[in-house]
Structures are given as structure tokens and as C-alpha cells.
Design an enzyme around this catalytic site. Structure first.
Site, short mmCIF file in Angstrom:
data_model
loop_
_atom_site.label_atom_id
_atom_site.label_comp_id
_atom_site.label_asym_id
_atom_site.label_seq_id
_atom_site.Cartn_x
_atom_site.Cartn_y
_atom_site.Cartn_z
N ARG A 110 0.82 -1.23 0.00
CA ARG A 110 0.00 0.00 0.00
C ARG A 110 0.85 1.27 0.00
NH1 ARG A 110 -3.48 -3.12 3.37
NH2 ARG A 110 -5.12 -3.95 2.05
N LYS A 132 2.40 11.85 -10.66
CA LYS A 132 1.71 10.89 -11.52
C LYS A 132 2.61 9.66 -11.66
CE LYS A 132 -1.38 13.55 -14.49
NZ LYS A 132 -1.64 14.08 -15.85
N GLU A 174 8.37 19.90 -23.25
CA GLU A 174 7.55 20.20 -22.07
C GLU A 174 7.79 21.64 -21.59
OE1 GLU A 174 5.16 18.26 -21.08
OE2 GLU A 174 5.71 16.32 -21.95
N LYS A 214 5.23 24.07 -13.52
CA LYS A 214 4.56 22.78 -13.28
C LYS A 214 4.21 22.62 -11.80
CE LYS A 214 3.80 18.15 -13.84
NZ LYS A 214 4.04 16.90 -14.49
N GLU A 224 -5.82 16.66 -10.75
CA GLU A 224 -6.28 17.02 -12.10
C GLU A 224 -7.80 17.14 -12.21
OE1 GLU A 224 -3.83 15.33 -15.35
OE2 GLU A 224 -5.70 15.13 -16.45
N ARG A 228 -4.88 21.58 -13.59
CA ARG A 228 -3.81 20.67 -14.02
C ARG A 228 -4.06 20.14 -15.43
NH1 ARG A 228 -0.45 16.12 -10.62
NH2 ARG A 228 0.90 15.55 -12.35
N ASN A 232 -2.09 19.13 -20.16
CA ASN A 232 -2.36 18.15 -21.22
C ASN A 232 -2.34 18.79 -22.60
OD1 ASN A 232 -2.63 16.03 -19.41
ND2 ASN A 232 -4.74 16.62 -18.97
N HIS A 235 -1.00 17.00 -25.62
CA HIS A 235 -0.90 15.59 -25.26
C HIS A 235 -2.05 14.73 -25.77
CE1 HIS A 235 2.39 17.00 -22.86
NE2 HIS A 235 2.64 15.80 -22.38
N HIS A 239 -0.14 12.03 -27.45
CA HIS A 239 -0.12 10.65 -26.95
C HIS A 239 -0.58 9.68 -28.02
CE1 HIS A 239 -0.11 11.06 -22.28
NE2 HIS A 239 1.09 10.94 -22.79
N HIS A 254 8.76 10.76 -26.71
CA HIS A 254 7.59 11.44 -26.17
C HIS A 254 7.56 12.92 -26.57
CE1 HIS A 254 4.39 12.45 -23.37
NE2 HIS A 254 5.15 13.43 -22.90
N1 GLY Z 1 2.35 15.48 -17.57
C1 GLY Z 1 1.19 16.18 -17.21
C2 GLY Z 1 0.93 16.19 -15.74
O1 GLY Z 1 1.77 15.81 -14.96
O2 GLY Z 1 -0.13 16.54 -15.33
#
Ligand code: GLY
Length: 355
Positions: A110, A132, A174, A214, A224, A228, A232, A235, A239, A254
Site C-alpha cells: 500500500r 503521476k 515540455e 509545473k 487534475e 492541471r 495536457n 498531449h 499521446h 515522447h
Molecule cells: N504530464 C502532465 C501532468 O503531470 O499533469
């Protein structure tokens, strides 16, 4: 809320920060996770300063290895060494290793504490900030994961000197994203072409502002729910482009896929009358000045299955975060397949004119 990253501008500062780990009360064991590159280029720089003894776990590098098999391997190593919840995992690597190892640590018993020491520009500006964790599943990128803040993130820009040009450009996408969504002033100061990365003494003076943007966003919206989502930008398409080309013999990194994603999404924002033609032109020419060599024709049909699977969609509406001007952006913008196809056609014409 995630802790703010700490900067270590010299190896000596990094060594001091690592020495402090020895003082942490109740810690039972340390694990250091590396890939074959960081094991060779980065671990020797800090090995003597890590809490002793520590267990090293080496994973294979590359996006195709960010999968459940390697997570199982990490869990097995933790079990074999009797890792408990007072153990600490130090992740020394780029975004792939960081996302996957953080996922393994955050789910083992956990959750055990992990510390990111990102070694690539992509990980310093993005992956190691904001909690993330993720692995890929089947053809789908980052569909399994959670939000777990790192115990600490230590950014040591001197590791970037070990990186080839292509990896610096991979992370720089980024930084461009951060400037375009939040900070016009920063955008205007970014290097205008990528010969900048080919010199020996890059000072990376845009790195800290990029990290701060960031961190500021994730501090306000860790899971998010709202702002947040701005991160994206580029992305949704990016993606899908990355996932598609990963299944081909001509994959993209990426950041390269995100560069394509930002350009297509700028054409989309212009089409949706969110972004002025003038700002779309400025942003696209800037991105192309760095990434011209990787821009390639895109077919909507190749992206469709990935776009429909995107985590941010609501039913069949495809969700985008788009820039509204240089330095500002909006989230939860929805587009139809026809509108996306139109933007891709615009992009293909734009790329065609360059050759
Ligand atoms: N890479 C986008 C974020 O961390 O929200």
C-alpha cells in the site's frame, strides 16, 4: 500536496542532500532503481554518498519496457529483500523508469516512500514533478497508474551534460508547453533554434522557471480536477501520435510526439476560433524551428482508437486543453472527429510546405 522539488546545482549539494537521508528516523532499507544507462553514467556520481548499504535494482530502459512485467520484477525484488513500509526507494533515471518505479513503490504494501532523482530533461521538467505514476497496458500509454506524491524530488541539472542532443530536445517540448500555456515572457526568452543544444556549455536558465510552472499548477490541483488539465496541452494528439508510432518501425520520442501534438492542436484551436491565426503561426513556427527534422505526415485513422480511449474524454467527445494565446490556455474544450481531421489536414499541408 507534493513537496516542491529541491535543486542541487553541483554534485557536492546533491551529496549533502543524500547524506541527510541517513538521518531519517526508522528507515529500514534503501533501494536504488536504475536502468542500464543511469547505472553506467549517473550512479557512479552518487554511489559513495548514498546511504549504505543499499540494494540496486536495474530495469531495462525504453518506453516499451514500461509495463506490468517490469513492475512485477520490482515487486519481486522488494519481497526478496524483505522491503517494508519503512524502506525508501531512490529512483535515478528518466521518465520511463520514474513513472514505472513510482507506480511499483506506490502500490507495494500500500505504498512505500520514493525519491525521484531525474536524470533526463523530460523527467526534470515533467515526469518527476506532480506525483503521476504510470505504466502502459497493451497499446495504451499510461492507462494504469495513480497520483502519489514523491517523498522528495531532487533536480540536479549537471546530469543533463551526460545526455545526447536528441534527449535534450525530447524534454524541451515540455518547457515549450509550460511557456505557451502560462508565461508569454518566458516564451519570448526561450532559445529560438536547436543549435543552442549543440554547444558544450548550455546553462539551462529556463529549467527552473519551467519546473516552477509545473509545481505551481500541481500545488493547486494535484488530482487534475481543473487547472492541471492545462498540462495536457499537446498531449491528446501527442499521446495518440506517440502510441501509433510505437507500433511501427519508426517510433517517436515522447517530446517529439508532443511537438507534433502541439502544432496540430494549435491548428485545431485556430479552427475552433479559440486561438488567433497570428498566435497559431508564431507558436507553430517556434515549435517547427526546433522539431522540423521529425515532423511527418499524420493520418487521422491511425490515431482514432487512441483518441477515443483518452482518459480525459466525456463519452465520445474528445477533450483538449488548447492555448488561447501565447501564454494562456483553456481546458475542457471538446472537438469532433471532423474538426480534428481538419486540423490534421492543415498540419500535413504545413509540413508539406517545408520540404
Ligand atoms: N504530464 C502532465 C501532468 O503531470 O499533469
Amino acid at each position: 500536496m507534493p513537496n516542491s522539488p529541491v535543486f542541487a546545482h553541483t554534485p557536492a549539494t546533491l551529496h549533502q542532500l543524500l547524506a541527510q537521508l541517513n538521518q531519517l528516523p526508522h528507515t529500514t532499507q534503501f533501494f536504488v532503481l536504475v536502468d542500464e544507462n543511469t547505472s553506467h553514467h549517473c550512479l557512479p556520481i552518487i554511489a559513495h554518498h548514498l546511504p549504505q548499504p543499499y540494494h540496486t535494482i536495474t530495469l531495462p530502459s525504453g518506453e516499451s519496457n514500461k509495463n506490468i512485467n517490469n513492475v512485477q520484477y520490482i515487486w519481486q525484488q522488494f519481497l526478496m529483500q524483505n522491503a517494508d513500509r519503512q524502506s525508501i526507494v531512490i529512483i535515478l533515471g528518466g521518465g520511463v523508469l520514474g513513472d514505472m518505479s513510482a507506480f511499483a513503490a506506490s502500490t507495494y504494501k500500500r505504498g512505500i516512500k520514493f525519491i525521484h532523482i531525474p536524470t533526463t530533461l523530460l523527467a526534470m521538467t515533467d515526469a518527476a514533478i506532480g506525483g503521476k505514476t504510470a505504466i502502459n497496458f497493451g497499446d495504451f500509454k499510461n492507462v494504469i497508474g495513480n497520483f502519489t506524491p514523491a517523498y522528495q524530488t531532487i533536480i540536479a541539472p549537471f546530469f543533463l551534460k551526460t545526455l545526447p542532443f536528441v534527449q535534450l530536445l525530447n524534454g524541451f517540448a515540455e518547457t515549450i508547453k509550460h511557456a505557451l500555456i502560462c508565461d508569454k515572457n518566458m516564451f519570448e526568452k526561450l532559445p529560438k533554434n536547436n543549435t543552442f543544444f549543440q554547444t558544450q556549455d548550455i546553462n539551462f536558465d529556463w529549467l527552473m522557471p519551467s519546473v516552477q510552472i509545473k509545481q505551481h499548477i500541481v500545488n493547486h490541483d494535484f488530482t487534475e480536477q481543473n487547472q492541471r488539465k492545462l498540462l495536457n496541452y499537446g498531449h491528446t494528439i501527442g499521446h495518440a501520435v506517440e502510441s501509433h508510432f510505437l507500433t511501427t518501425t519508426n517510433p517517436l520520442l515522447h517530446g517529439e510526439a508532443i511537438a507534433i501534438g502541439m502544432i496540430i492542436e494549435n491548428f485545431l484551436a485556430e479552427h475552433l476560433q479559440i486561438l488567433s491565426p497570428n498566435d497559431a503561426h508564431t507558436a507553430n513556427n517556434f515549435i517547427a524551428s526546433h522539431y522540423r527534422h521529425i515532423l511527418r505526415t499524420i493520418h487521422y485513422q491511425n490515431l482514432e482508437k487512441y483518441l477515443l480511449q483518452d482518459k480525459k474524454n466525456q463519452k465520445t467527445n474528445i477533450n483538449f486543453s488548447l492555448i488561447a494565446s501565447i501564454g494562456s490556455a483553456v481546458y475542457d474544450q471538446f472537438a469532433t472527429p471532423q474538426q480534428i481531421q481538419f486540423a490534421i489536414t492543415q498540419y500535413n499541408q504545413y509540413v508539406g510546405q517545408m520540404t
